[in-house]
Write an enzyme that holds these catalytic residues in place. Structure first.
Site: not given
Length: 355
Positions: A93, A123, A202
């Protein structure tokens, strides 16, 4: 006397300085740019800008003012260099739909990164920058992590580079985490660290006190959008296999048991009549089967509770997914099931999840 810490200062406290220093040089800042596309209506409107029609070329309101020329969308995140030749693991993402990916190292050197491949299901994505002798973080063993063990989260929260936070492992095998990445995210067996993880973290590193990579920081659970005590990381046991597949095959070779499963507590609440005779409280309850299910063909039955894979105990759906996700199609595994009061070991040849 049975408590052992991996690194101690002279005063007896955990010392994170070496792990932090080594990790900082191998965790990168990622800037992903998605170039906007003009549609035909916007292009046509700009061609007949009324300001330019009346006042001449160059005097118009311009696309930026009158019609809102689409601007590039820019996002930021983190990544981890995993080899000295410049392979970087991050979250899907972070770089999804990016047309340009810029990587900045801890010494402020910048590189244009190439996307090698990505896997929305876990992911995880793999990037490559060109160069030699990059600092990198060696893989650790996420299976050996214990609840209560100290870990560090290294990344770029709120676009602040080179940030380290510390906390203990709060839980392992966490599933059913939304994470805001859509319906594609189905493989969920997260490490839950108490280290502060915020937007921008992230794709960053979760490392143990030995400075080894044990997870990729991926999500937070928060009502405000900022850290509220609950962060989640993809274990390196999953992420490492994903990037190895991407590097070797260009795509993930995902094995499948072909079962529809539920956690025991969920199954008991949803189907009390069918589950009233289940004597165990841990495992994955088999609700049904996919088409051409290798598990069904091997002899697993609806109502069985899967309790182990190759001798490794599985307590939940997330832990079962974690174990199966380590294998490739064609691999044979020994599936331990509880059927009534009987324990059975069933040999299953895994198939490709894509069919």
């Amino acid at each position: 006397k049975n408590v052992h810490l991996t690194s101690l200062t002279a005063d007896g406290y955990p010392d994170f300085t070496k792990a932090a220093e080594n990790s900082l040089h191998a965790v990168v800042h990622i800037k992903s740019t998605v170039k906007a596309q003009q549609n035909q209506n916007q292009q046509r409107r700009q061609m007949i800008d009324p300001f330019e029609f009346f006042f001449g070329p160059g005097q118009g309101g311009g696309g930026d003012f009158q019609y809102g020329t689409p601007q590039p969308a820019v996002g930021y995140g983190s990544g981890v260099i995993i080899s000295k030749d410049g392979y970087i693991v991050t979250n899907n993402h972070v770089i999804a739909k990016a047309t340009e990916i810029e990587v900045t190292l801890n010494d402020n050197s910048k590189y244009s990164a190439k996307l090698i491949g990505s896997d929305p299901t876990t992911d995880i994505a793999l990037l490559k920058i060109e160069g030699k002798e990059f600092p990198y973080i060696p893989f650790g063993n996420s299976d050996n992590l214990k609840v209560g063990e100290w870990v560090l989260a290294v990344g770029n929260p709120f676009n602040l580079t080179s940030t380290v936070t510390a906390g203990i492992v709060s839980a392992k095998g966490r599933g059913n985490i939304g994470g805001g990445r859509g319906e594609e995210m189905t493989i969920q067996s997260f490490i839950q660290p108490a280290a502060a993880i915020n937007p921008g973290n992230s794709g960053g590193a979760l490392v143990n006190t030995a400075g080894q990579l044990v997870g990729i920081n991926t999500a937070i659970y928060s009502q405000t959008g900022s850290f509220a005590g609950y962060g989640f990381a993809v274990p390196i046991s999953i992420a490492g296999k994903v990037v190895a597949d991407i590097k070797e095959y260009g795509t993930v070779q995902r094995a499948d048991l072909g079962v529809m499963i539920q956690d025991i507590a969920v199954a008991k609440e949803a189907s009390p009549d069918k589950t009233k005779d289940i004597k165990v409280n841990e495992g994955a309850y088999v609700v049904g089967f996919a088409d051409r299910s290798p598990a069904k063909e091997a002899g697993i039955e609806e109502g069985d509770v899967i309790i182990s894979i190759n001798g490794t105990k599985v307590k939940s759906v997330g832990e079962l997914q974690d174990q199966v996700n380590r294998f490739r199609p064609g691999d044979k595994v020994k599936v331990g099931v509880k059927r009534g009061n009987a324990d059975k070991i069933i040999d299953v040849t895994l198939k490709n999840s894509a069919g």
